[in-house]
Write a protein that holds these residues in place. Sequence first.
Motif, short mmCIF file in Angstrom:
data_model
loop_
_atom_site.label_atom_id
_atom_site.label_comp_id
_atom_site.label_asym_id
_atom_site.label_seq_id
_atom_site.Cartn_x
_atom_site.Cartn_y
_atom_site.Cartn_z
N LEU A 1 0.82 -1.21 0.00
CA LEU A 1 0.00 0.00 0.00
C LEU A 1 0.86 1.27 0.00
O LEU A 1 0.53 2.25 -0.67
N ARG A 2 1.98 1.22 0.75
CA ARG A 2 2.86 2.39 0.81
C ARG A 2 3.39 2.71 -0.60
O ARG A 2 3.40 3.86 -1.03
N THR B 1 2.00 1.78 -3.37
CA THR B 1 0.88 2.12 -4.27
C THR B 1 0.61 3.62 -4.25
O THR B 1 0.28 4.22 -5.28
N PHE B 2 0.78 4.21 -3.07
CA PHE B 2 0.51 5.65 -2.96
C PHE B 2 1.80 6.48 -3.03
O PHE B 2 1.80 7.66 -2.70
N GLY B 3 2.91 5.85 -3.45
CA GLY B 3 4.17 6.59 -3.56
C GLY B 3 4.62 6.66 -5.00
O GLY B 3 4.18 5.87 -5.82
N PHE C 1 4.25 8.66 -8.02
CA PHE C 1 3.11 8.57 -8.93
C PHE C 1 3.51 8.51 -10.41
O PHE C 1 4.48 9.13 -10.83
N ASN D 1 2.02 1.54 -8.14
CA ASN D 1 1.20 2.70 -8.46
C ASN D 1 0.57 2.55 -9.84
O ASN D 1 -0.61 2.85 -10.03
N PHE E 1 -3.02 1.37 -8.10
CA PHE E 1 -3.67 2.64 -7.78
C PHE E 1 -4.91 2.92 -8.66
O PHE E 1 -5.98 3.27 -8.12
N ILE F 1 -8.80 3.64 -7.25
CA ILE F 1 -9.56 4.86 -7.58
C ILE F 1 -10.84 4.51 -8.34
O ILE F 1 -11.92 5.02 -8.02
N SER G 1 -13.50 3.19 -6.23
CA SER G 1 -14.13 4.12 -5.28
C SER G 1 -15.49 4.59 -5.83
O SER G 1 -16.29 5.18 -5.11
N THR H 1 -7.80 -4.15 -3.28
CA THR H 1 -6.46 -4.47 -2.75
C THR H 1 -6.17 -5.97 -2.59
O THR H 1 -5.09 -6.42 -2.97
#
Lengths: 233, 251
Positions: A2-3, A5-7, A9, A117, A121, A125, A128, A189
């Motif tokens: 997860l780290r 995935t959000f790092g 970009f 990512n 990612f 999104i 969501s 995820t």
Amino acid sequence: MLRNTFGKFTKWRILKQLILKDIDTLIIGSIGIVSFISFFVGGVVAIQTALNLENPLLPKNLIGFATRQSVILEFAPTFISVIMAGKVGSYITSSLGTMRVTEQIDALEVMGINTYNYLIFPKIISLSLYPLIICVSMFLGIFGGYIACVYGGFSSSADFIEGIQMDFIPFHVGYAFIKTLFFSFILATIPSYHGYFMTGGALEVGKASTVSFVWTSVIIILVNYLITQLLLT
Amino acid sequence: MIHVENITKSFDETEVLRGISAIFKKGKTNLIIGQSGSGKTVFLKSLLGLFDTDTGSIKFEKKVLNDMTDKERAILRQEMGMVFQGSALFDSMSVEENIMFPMQMFTKEIDSVIKDKANIAIKRVNLINANHKLTDEISGGMKKRVAIARAIIMNPKYLFCDEPNSGLDPKTSILIDNLIQEITNEYNITTVINTHDMNSVMEIGENIIFIQNGQKEWEGSNQEIFKTDNKAVTDFVYSSNLFKKVRKLYL
């Protein structure tokens, strides 16, 4: 996972295309099956309720009430999410697993791309938007119940509509959407994890999809229990 | 130039690489040969940084791969091109999109400029009328060409190829080998090829490293491999009667 995935970009121009593609595949591509299931299960819930209301003292509007409560509280958010774990979850696991087996993920890594990512990612999104599917499911579930009930001769249209308006607590819809948001994260995820980290060949892709479906369903059921405990008791 | 010094790599209890040292020279086709399971792929993936080695160091010019942060590795990898054994083309993209992909990711060029560069690369690898085809609509040889075009579009300093001839007929294999050698000379890049194709060894092996049981057993050129007395090398390279006869005639 997860780290990462959000790092670091991916370029927005590329990411935007990936998100739109995933929305098309994961969200729009699921509307058909979700609509079909919701409509008919809503109908079945209404018929089952009607058949169990043998006591003439019980008002007929209970059919609409029970259908609304079942669909909004459990069927649409939870039951549909378990179905989506099979449809969307298997798709995510098998597509990432195939990319792993055919060295496409290695190829992306060698190019210096943050594969977490780039691959995961956009799925988080796009999923969501999953509450939109649940909205459709809620509407069609209740509508299916209405059709089955009224045209099956179990109650009048007025009784059913009165039932779905009776004792309505708006927070129940909020509770359903809060659950759905958690489920959408789980749906993105857990299958991604099983696909991304799989090893082996084509046979293992199939196995990973199955394992991913089982774990996603288990986690959805557990999280459902926890959220219900926290929000409704 | 790539300097490899005494690298080791184990998976659980199994030691796959046992103290390999080597120098891969610029502008030359460097071949890694050895039997299946000898550790070639692990060695190549270690060079790419896909596996972290347990000990030893890998230097790209003066940059030490082992000491790099993820960010530094990502920057270094933009100087690398890789041709995978199964080509590893993105199956959701067309041939042209596959080749354009690295430039779209890492440059600020507009699509028309990238397209022009992709077409130059496509021409360079002799791909005809395949731009808009999906990757599953083209042959194995064409896939390798697409993979090579994708690997060279960013003008890499280092080109890595893992079994570039696997699954190809002998004629196409030689064409691919020659293409890789031409590109190596033309772009003056450091090329490392992982192979057990003996035609490649004879055709383009300017610097050959023979690996056995995770150790470097022999090093030399395609001329020297004919003359070597190293039993492990001769047993591997001249395993067929034809090659034995060829060697006899050569000597």
